[in-house]
Design a protein around this motif. Structure first.
Motif, PDB file in Angstrom:
ATOM      1  N   VAL A 128     -48.181  62.471   8.715  1.00  0.00           N
ATOM      2  CA  VAL A 128     -47.929  62.545  10.157  1.00  0.00           C
ATOM      3  C   VAL A 128     -47.047  61.380  10.600  1.00  0.00           C
ATOM      4  N   SER A 129     -47.355  60.174  10.118  1.00  0.00           N
ATOM      5  CA  SER A 129     -46.602  58.992  10.541  1.00  0.00           C
ATOM      6  C   SER A 129     -45.139  59.087  10.132  1.00  0.00           C
ATOM      7  N   TYR A 130     -44.885  59.350   8.858  1.00  0.00           N
ATOM      8  CA  TYR A 130     -43.508  59.281   8.371  1.00  0.00           C
ATOM      9  C   TYR A 130     -42.713  60.554   8.650  1.00  0.00           C
ATOM     10  N   LEU A 131     -43.374  61.694   8.712  1.00  0.00           N
ATOM     11  CA  LEU A 131     -42.648  62.905   9.106  1.00  0.00           C
ATOM     12  C   LEU A 131     -42.227  62.815  10.572  1.00  0.00           C
ATOM     13  N   SER A 132     -43.120  62.340  11.421  1.00  0.00           N
ATOM     14  CA  SER A 132     -42.779  62.169  12.838  1.00  0.00           C
ATOM     15  C   SER A 132     -41.691  61.112  12.999  1.00  0.00           C
ATOM     16  N   TRP A 133     -41.789  60.034  12.235  1.00  0.00           N
ATOM     17  CA  TRP A 133     -40.786  58.970  12.282  1.00  0.00           C
ATOM     18  C   TRP A 133     -39.412  59.505  11.892  1.00  0.00           C
ATOM     19  N   GLY A 134     -39.363  60.337  10.853  1.00  0.00           N
ATOM     20  CA  GLY A 134     -38.094  60.895  10.413  1.00  0.00           C
ATOM     21  C   GLY A 134     -37.489  61.841  11.431  1.00  0.00           C
ATOM     22  N   LEU A 135     -38.324  62.705  12.009  1.00  0.00           N
ATOM     23  CA  LEU A 135     -37.823  63.630  13.024  1.00  0.00           C
ATOM     24  C   LEU A 135     -37.317  62.887  14.258  1.00  0.00           C
ATOM     25  N   LEU A 136     -38.008  61.817  14.635  1.00  0.00           N
ATOM     26  CA  LEU A 136     -37.576  61.028  15.788  1.00  0.00           C
ATOM     27  C   LEU A 136     -36.269  60.302  15.502  1.00  0.00           C
ATOM     28  N   GLN A 137     -36.111  59.831  14.271  1.00  0.00           N
ATOM     29  CA  GLN A 137     -34.839  59.221  13.875  1.00  0.00           C
ATOM     30  C   GLN A 137     -33.678  60.172  14.139  1.00  0.00           C
ATOM     31  N   GLU A 138     -33.829  61.394  13.622  1.00  0.00           N
ATOM     32  CA  GLU A 138     -32.763  62.372  13.765  1.00  0.00           C
ATOM     33  C   GLU A 138     -32.556  62.753  15.229  1.00  0.00           C
ATOM     34  N   LYS A 139     -33.642  62.876  15.973  1.00  0.00           N
ATOM     35  CA  LYS A 139     -33.530  63.262  17.379  1.00  0.00           C
ATOM     36  C   LYS A 139     -32.781  62.203  18.185  1.00  0.00           C
ATOM     37  N   ILE A 140     -33.160  60.928  18.012  1.00  0.00           N
ATOM     38  CA  ILE A 140     -32.556  59.867  18.815  1.00  0.00           C
ATOM     39  C   ILE A 140     -31.062  59.730  18.532  1.00  0.00           C
ATOM     40  N   MET A 141     -30.669  59.869  17.263  1.00  0.00           N
ATOM     41  CA  MET A 141     -29.277  59.628  16.897  1.00  0.00           C
ATOM     42  C   MET A 141     -28.388  60.859  17.090  1.00  0.00           C
ATOM     43  N   THR A 142     -28.961  62.016  17.349  1.00  0.00           N
ATOM     44  CA  THR A 142     -28.128  63.224  17.468  1.00  0.00           C
ATOM     45  C   THR A 142     -28.258  63.933  18.818  1.00  0.00           C
ATOM     46  N   THR A 143     -29.214  63.531  19.647  1.00  0.00           N
ATOM     47  CA  THR A 143     -29.461  64.223  20.915  1.00  0.00           C
ATOM     48  C   THR A 143     -28.631  63.623  22.045  1.00  0.00           C
ATOM     49  N   GLU A 144     -28.096  64.477  22.898  1.00  0.00           N
ATOM     50  CA  GLU A 144     -27.441  64.033  24.118  1.00  0.00           C
ATOM     51  C   GLU A 144     -28.485  63.999  25.241  1.00  0.00           C
ATOM     52  N   TYR A 145     -28.883  62.801  25.637  1.00  0.00           N
ATOM     53  CA  TYR A 145     -29.895  62.645  26.676  1.00  0.00           C
ATOM     54  C   TYR A 145     -29.246  62.803  28.059  1.00  0.00           C
ATOM     55  N   LYS A 170     -25.811  62.294  47.214  1.00  0.00           N
ATOM     56  CA  LYS A 170     -26.047  63.438  46.335  1.00  0.00           C
ATOM     57  C   LYS A 170     -26.271  62.943  44.902  1.00  0.00           C
ATOM     58  N   SER A 171     -27.067  63.683  44.181  1.00  0.00           N
ATOM     59  CA  SER A 171     -27.430  63.329  42.814  1.00  0.00           C
ATOM     60  C   SER A 171     -26.539  64.069  41.830  1.00  0.00           C
ATOM     61  N   SER A 172     -26.180  63.366  40.775  1.00  0.00           N
ATOM     62  CA  SER A 172     -25.356  63.968  39.730  1.00  0.00           C
ATOM     63  C   SER A 172     -25.930  63.588  38.370  1.00  0.00           C
ATOM     64  N   THR A 173     -25.531  64.293  37.353  1.00  0.00           N
ATOM     65  CA  THR A 173     -26.047  64.044  36.002  1.00  0.00           C
ATOM     66  C   THR A 173     -24.905  63.945  35.010  1.00  0.00           C
ATOM     67  N   TYR A 174     -25.179  63.272  33.897  1.00  0.00           N
ATOM     68  CA  TYR A 174     -24.252  63.236  32.778  1.00  0.00           C
ATOM     69  C   TYR A 174     -25.069  63.174  31.480  1.00  0.00           C
ATOM     70  N   HIS A 175     -24.445  63.538  30.373  1.00  0.00           N
ATOM     71  CA  HIS A 175     -25.129  63.586  29.077  1.00  0.00           C
ATOM     72  C   HIS A 175     -24.483  62.582  28.125  1.00  0.00           C
ATOM     73  N   GLN A 176     -25.324  61.853  27.401  1.00  0.00           N
ATOM     74  CA  GLN A 176     -24.810  60.823  26.513  1.00  0.00           C
ATOM     75  C   GLN A 176     -25.769  60.610  25.340  1.00  0.00           C
ATOM     76  N   LYS A 177     -25.200  60.378  24.161  1.00  0.00           N
ATOM     77  CA  LYS A 177     -26.010  60.048  22.994  1.00  0.00           C
ATOM     78  C   LYS A 177     -26.302  58.550  22.971  1.00  0.00           C
ATOM     79  N   PHE A 178     -27.452  58.199  22.386  1.00  0.00           N
ATOM     80  CA  PHE A 178     -27.781  56.790  22.189  1.00  0.00           C
ATOM     81  C   PHE A 178     -27.213  56.377  20.833  1.00  0.00           C
ATOM     82  N   THR A 179     -26.250  55.477  20.837  1.00  0.00           N
ATOM     83  CA  THR A 179     -25.510  55.159  19.613  1.00  0.00           C
ATOM     84  C   THR A 179     -25.769  53.761  19.071  1.00  0.00           C
ATOM     85  N   ASN A 180     -26.599  52.976  19.750  1.00  0.00           N
ATOM     86  CA  ASN A 180     -26.803  51.587  19.328  1.00  0.00           C
ATOM     87  C   ASN A 180     -27.892  51.500  18.267  1.00  0.00           C
ATOM     88  N   SER A 181     -27.492  51.594  17.006  1.00  0.00           N
ATOM     89  CA  SER A 181     -28.449  51.564  15.898  1.00  0.00           C
ATOM     90  C   SER A 181     -29.151  50.219  15.808  1.00  0.00           C
TER      91      SER A 181
END
Length: 478
Positions: A128-145, A170-181
């Motif tokens: 659970v610990s390392y599988l979740s850690w791996g999935l979160l790694q991929e999510k953070i580095m590839t997802t546009e928040y 008025k409110s606006s939105t933008y999408h950006q990846k987190f790139t600071n390793s």
């Protein structure tokens, strides 16, 4: 200059910039060690307790050099060379917890049901610990928040009927990846240091633990070597996910056996048997098959995407850019394996020389990792923006906190599993974890596996399990 080429090579520029920032800590440290060792410092400096601790270590006295540490293990004819191929956490936990393991094994052997339950607990905790850690790694580095920001409504300002009234927002939105390793490396190191520091203080309250872990402490500057290589390997691990898939990253770790063998020969003068080189070659062959098909699939996907989105010349440019990104990712993985191999071997050298506890190593390495990464982020002006980006997005903040928590929990399960069941059970569980991680990533993030690539994965894991079996049989003959 082609913007794609600039983007593809940005990781190299960032790596060079990080190294220059680290020199703000490394160069003064090296200068201090040189001046003190050669008697060129004022006595008030060289006699300072913290300076002695940094240069000479906990035992004080005449100092320990890199050559002394190296010579300490040259000629060590330990037949169990396979232990050197394990992560440093295995080596240290086995060395420091062997007596505890024997007592626990003898006690639990009388309660088979409870032992089986405890093993399931360790298995589940590690997975659970390392599988979740791996999935979160991929999510953070590839997802546009998604980020939200508020702006003044220009139409309200310019409209005559709204003269003298406050404009609406008025409110606006933008999408950006987190790139600071590097920021992710810092976050993980902070939590790991806190855990190690707290655990050490708890253990120090017990007279039994103080005498048990009363071995010498290395000069603090010796931690800097493996701390630097550790943060560089972690940085490469996160950075590679910008260019290659998570299954490629996971499978590349199985190839660590070859650089570890070469690095241990270089640093510690170790020698290996022919069968161990055959294992390494077999793993490398399986990895080559996987990378070859993964590269083909990557290029085909890029060409297809370009075909649907642009004109005649665009597919070629997109495919070329994709190829540069992919090979750039492989180069980052090679650097990761090199830095990680140095880390484990240098830590093993320190353990062999000073017989310290794993918690001391965790605290020392993570302390200097925090110092190096925070200095680099501050010098480059990235700490504030990265922190602000994280706290401004609830999803990203949650992912970063969970990433650190699962990483820390995984380390605790590592130490507990090895001290209770031994290194062999741990390696088997973690090998299964790698296979499950690839499968899970393919399901969650829709990675495709070609038949030849699947054969390569089977070769890699079949070799790993064969190696585990061979090692267990070799130990049983002694």
């Amino acid at each position: 200059m082609d913007q794609t080429l600039v983007d593809d090579n940005y990781w190299f520029i960032q790596l060079a910039t990080n190294l220059l920032s680290y020199s703000l800590i490394l160069l003064p440290s090296a200068l201090l060690v040189y001046l003190v060792n050669n008697g060129l410092c004022h006595r008030s400096v060289s006699d300072n307790y913290l300076v002695k601790l940094f240069v000479y270590g906990g035992s004080g006295g005449g100092g320990t050099t890199n050559k002394d540490i190296h010579n300490n293990i040259i000629g060590d004819n330990d037949d169990d060379d396979n232990d050197r191929l394990l992560p440093v956490t295995i080596d240290t936990a086995v060395n420091n917890g062997r007596q505890q393991q024997n007592k626990l094994t003898k006690w639990w052997s009388q309660f088979g049901g409870r032992r089986a339950t405890l093993m399931l607990y360790c298995f589940a905790g590690l997975q659970v610990s390392y599988l979740s850690w791996g999935l979160l790694q991929e999510k953070i580095m590839t997802t546009e928040y998604t980020f939200h920001y508020n702006i003044l409504n220009v139409d309200d300002i310019n409209h005559p009927s709204n003269s003298g009234l406050n404009p609406t927002i008025k409110s606006s939105t933008y999408h950006q990846k987190f790139t600071n390793s590097q920021f992710l490396v810092l976050v993980n190191r902070v939590l790991a240091f806190i855990i190690a520091f707290v655990a050490l203080n708890i253990r120090q309250r017990s007279p039994t633990n103080r005498s048990r872990y009363g071995g010498g402490q290395p000069p603090l500057h010796q931690y800097i070597y493996c701390s630097l290589s550790n943060i560089l390997s972690s940085w490469c691990q996160y950075e590679a996910l910008k260019f290659v898939s998570f299954p490629t990253q996971v499978l590349s770790k199985a190839c660590k056996i070859m650089p570890v063998m070469l690095m241990s020969q270089l640093i510690g003068g170790k020698k290996y048997r022919t069968v161990e080189y055959l294992f390494a070659i077999s793993i490398s062959f399986g990895m080559t098959l996987f990378l070859w098909t993964d590269r083909s699939a990557n290029a085909s996907h890029a060409a297809a995407a370009a075909h649907h989105s642009s004109a005649d010349a665009a597919p070629l440019a997109s495919e070329s850019g994709s190829g540069q990104q992919y090979y750039g990712g492989l180069l980052i993985l090679i650097l990761y394996l090199t830095f990680d191999s140095f880390t484990s071997n240098w830590q093993t050298v320190l353990f062999d020389k000073y017989k310290m506890s794993t918690l001391h190593m965790m605290a020392g390495v993570n302390f200097f990792s925090i110092l190096l990464t925070s200095t680099s982020l501050l010098e480059q002006g990235d700490l504030g923006p990265a922190f602000q980006m994280v706290v401004n997005n609830t999803s990203l903040l949650t992912d970063c906190l969970l990433l650190s928590m699962f990483s820390a929990a995984g380390q605790l399960f590592v130490f507990y599993t090895i001290s209770t069941f031994g290194a062999l059970v741990f390696v088997t569980i973690m090998t299964l974890r790698q296979a499950i991680a690839i499968l899970l990533s393919c399901i969650v993030y829709n990675h495709s596996l070609a038949p030849v690539g699947l054969i390569g994965i089977i070769i890699v894991f079949a070799t790993l399990f064969t190696q585990i079996y061979w090692k267990s049989k070799s130990k049983g003959k002694r």
